[in-house]
Design a protein around this motif. Structure first.
Motif, PDB file in Angstrom:
ATOM      1  N   LYS A 155     -35.729   0.018 -41.327  1.00  0.00           N
ATOM      2  CA  LYS A 155     -37.108   0.506 -41.300  1.00  0.00           C
ATOM      3  C   LYS A 155     -38.046  -0.481 -40.604  1.00  0.00           C
ATOM      4  CE  LYS A 155     -36.573   3.511 -45.243  1.00  0.00           C
ATOM      5  NZ  LYS A 155     -36.872   3.782 -46.624  1.00  0.00           N
ATOM      6  N   VAL A 156     -37.627  -0.860 -39.392  1.00  0.00           N
ATOM      7  CA  VAL A 156     -38.432  -1.748 -38.557  1.00  0.00           C
ATOM      8  C   VAL A 156     -38.657  -1.057 -37.215  1.00  0.00           C
ATOM      9  CG1 VAL A 156     -37.605  -3.864 -39.677  1.00  0.00           C
ATOM     10  CG2 VAL A 156     -36.388  -2.988 -37.674  1.00  0.00           C
ATOM     11  N   SER A 157     -39.517  -1.631 -36.409  1.00  0.00           N
ATOM     12  CA  SER A 157     -39.762  -1.059 -35.087  1.00  0.00           C
ATOM     13  C   SER A 157     -38.551  -1.321 -34.183  1.00  0.00           C
ATOM     14  CB  SER A 157     -41.015  -1.687 -34.464  1.00  0.00           C
ATOM     15  OG  SER A 157     -40.766  -3.049 -34.161  1.00  0.00           O
ATOM     16  N   PHE A 158     -38.426  -0.494 -33.161  1.00  0.00           N
ATOM     17  CA  PHE A 158     -37.363  -0.679 -32.168  1.00  0.00           C
ATOM     18  C   PHE A 158     -37.486  -2.056 -31.524  1.00  0.00           C
ATOM     19  CE2 PHE A 158     -35.760  -0.296 -27.810  1.00  0.00           C
ATOM     20  CZ  PHE A 158     -34.451   0.093 -28.058  1.00  0.00           C
ATOM     21  N   SER A 159     -38.708  -2.456 -31.234  1.00  0.00           N
ATOM     22  CA  SER A 159     -38.966  -3.763 -30.622  1.00  0.00           C
ATOM     23  C   SER A 159     -38.473  -4.905 -31.518  1.00  0.00           C
ATOM     24  CB  SER A 159     -40.463  -3.912 -30.336  1.00  0.00           C
ATOM     25  OG  SER A 159     -40.766  -5.185 -29.885  1.00  0.00           O
ATOM     26  N   ALA A 160     -38.768  -4.826 -32.810  1.00  0.00           N
ATOM     27  CA  ALA A 160     -38.309  -5.871 -33.747  1.00  0.00           C
ATOM     28  C   ALA A 160     -36.787  -5.884 -33.831  1.00  0.00           C
ATOM     29  CB  ALA A 160     -38.924  -5.646 -35.125  1.00  0.00           C
ATOM     30  N   ALA A 161     -36.185  -4.699 -33.832  1.00  0.00           N
ATOM     31  CA  ALA A 161     -34.719  -4.617 -33.888  1.00  0.00           C
ATOM     32  C   ALA A 161     -34.107  -5.285 -32.660  1.00  0.00           C
ATOM     33  CB  ALA A 161     -34.277  -3.166 -33.985  1.00  0.00           C
ATOM     34  N   CYS A 162     -34.642  -4.987 -31.479  1.00  0.00           N
ATOM     35  CA  CYS A 162     -34.133  -5.604 -30.248  1.00  0.00           C
ATOM     36  C   CYS A 162     -34.271  -7.112 -30.283  1.00  0.00           C
ATOM     37  CB  CYS A 162     -34.876  -5.046 -29.018  1.00  0.00           C
ATOM     38  SG  CYS A 162     -34.479  -3.348 -28.621  1.00  0.00           S
ATOM     39  N   CYS A 163     -35.440  -7.577 -30.698  1.00  0.00           N
ATOM     40  CA  CYS A 163     -35.700  -9.019 -30.756  1.00  0.00           C
ATOM     41  C   CYS A 163     -34.729  -9.697 -31.724  1.00  0.00           C
ATOM     42  CB  CYS A 163     -37.137  -9.247 -31.206  1.00  0.00           C
ATOM     43  SG  CYS A 163     -37.598 -10.987 -31.309  1.00  0.00           S
ATOM     44  N   GLN A 164     -34.539  -9.128 -32.891  1.00  0.00           N
ATOM     45  CA  GLN A 164     -33.689  -9.756 -33.894  1.00  0.00           C
ATOM     46  C   GLN A 164     -32.216  -9.744 -33.488  1.00  0.00           C
ATOM     47  OE1 GLN A 164     -35.362 -11.293 -36.082  1.00  0.00           O
ATOM     48  NE2 GLN A 164     -33.725 -12.059 -37.354  1.00  0.00           N
ATOM     49  N   LEU A 165     -31.777  -8.722 -32.800  1.00  0.00           N
ATOM     50  CA  LEU A 165     -30.381  -8.650 -32.361  1.00  0.00           C
ATOM     51  C   LEU A 165     -30.052  -9.707 -31.307  1.00  0.00           C
ATOM     52  CD1 LEU A 165     -29.737  -4.809 -32.295  1.00  0.00           C
ATOM     53  CD2 LEU A 165     -28.734  -6.507 -33.853  1.00  0.00           C
ATOM     54  N   ARG A 166     -31.071 -10.208 -30.606  1.00  0.00           N
ATOM     55  CA  ARG A 166     -30.855 -11.268 -29.615  1.00  0.00           C
ATOM     56  C   ARG A 166     -30.687 -12.634 -30.265  1.00  0.00           C
ATOM     57  NH1 ARG A 166     -35.018  -8.398 -26.733  1.00  0.00           N
ATOM     58  NH2 ARG A 166     -36.540  -9.864 -27.532  1.00  0.00           N
ATOM     59  N   LYS A 167     -31.026 -12.769 -31.550  1.00  0.00           N
ATOM     60  CA  LYS A 167     -30.980 -14.060 -32.240  1.00  0.00           C
ATOM     61  C   LYS A 167     -29.598 -14.295 -32.816  1.00  0.00           C
ATOM     62  CE  LYS A 167     -35.247 -14.040 -31.287  1.00  0.00           C
ATOM     63  NZ  LYS A 167     -35.594 -14.501 -29.978  1.00  0.00           N
ATOM     64  N   LYS A 168     -29.126 -15.487 -32.686  1.00  0.00           N
ATOM     65  CA  LYS A 168     -27.779 -15.843 -33.211  1.00  0.00           C
ATOM     66  C   LYS A 168     -27.881 -16.460 -34.577  1.00  0.00           C
ATOM     67  CE  LYS A 168     -25.736 -14.568 -29.488  1.00  0.00           C
ATOM     68  NZ  LYS A 168     -25.387 -13.242 -29.395  1.00  0.00           N
TER      69      LYS A 168
END
Length: 168
Positions: A155-168
Motif C-alpha cells: 500500500k505504497v506509491s509506485f514511485s516508492a516501490a521503485c525506489c525501495q526495490l533499487r536499495k540493497k
C-alpha cells in the motif's frame, strides 16, 4: 546556506530500526504496516507523553507534517491524515517519515552545517525518507517482486516501490 546535519546512519542501521518497529506493532511477516494505527494507538500506549496532533490545512499551509522531538509531538495536516487513513501511499510515507524524526532526531544529534556538500547518510531528511521506505516496504519480503506488486501489497506509491526495490 546552513543545512541540518545528523549523526551518520547507514541504510542497514535504518532497516534494523524499521524492523524493530514492525515487531513492536506485530507486523513482522506482513506486507502492509499500519502506520496510522501505530501513531494513533500503539505509540501512545508505549509512551503516554506522545501526542499526535491532526492540524487543519489553514494552520499548516503547504507543510504535510511536522515533528517536535522536544515536545514528543507529531503534527500531521488533516487532509494528509485522512488520505493516509484511506490507504494513500504517499501520505502513509509522510507519517512514517515524521515518526523517524520523532524517534531519532533531537537537539543532541542534529546540528547545522554551513556546507552545500553534506554526505547523504548524514542528511536527516534522507534518513527519515529511508526509514519510511524500510518501514512500509519490508526488504526481506519484496525481493523478486515487481514494483506494481510491491505498491499493491505494501500500500505504497509506485514511485516508492521503485525506489525501495533499487536499495540493497
Amino acid at each position: 546556506m546552513s543545512k541540518c546535519i545528523a549523526e551518520p546512519l547507514s541504510r542497514k542501521d535504518i532497516r534494523i530500526m524499521a524492523d524493530k518497529i514492525r515487531i513492536i506493532e506485530g507486523s513482522k511477516g506482513k506486507f502492509c504496516f499500519d502506520i496510522v494505527h501505530f501513531l494513533d494507538v500503539t505509540l501512545p500506549k508505549l509512551d503516554e507523553g506522545f501526542t499526535l496532533q491532526i492540524m487543519p490545512k489553514s494552520q499548516m499551509g503547504e507543510c504535510h507534517g511536522l515533528t517536535y522531538p522536544d515536545r514528543n509531538e507529531i503534527q500531521i495536516r488533516e487532509d494528509v491524515y485522512d488520505r493516509a487513513c484511506n490507504g494513500s501511499g504517499r501520505d502513509r510515507l509522510t507519517m512514517a517519515h515524521e515518526l523517524f524524526h520523532l524517534l531519532h532526531h533531537e537537539k543532541t544529534n542534529i546540528s547545522f552545517a554551513r556546507s552545500e556538500n553534506i554526505e547523504t547518510f548524514r542528511d536527516p531528511e534522507w534518513q527519515a525518507d529511508a526509514f519510511g521506505g524500510e518501514l512500509l516496504i519490508p526488504h526481506d519480503m519484496v525481493q523478486g517482486l515487481s514494483p506494481e506488486e510491491v505498491a499493491s501489497k505494501c500500500k505504497v506509491s509506485f514511485s516508492a516501490a521503485c525506489c525501495q526495490l533499487r536499495k540493497k
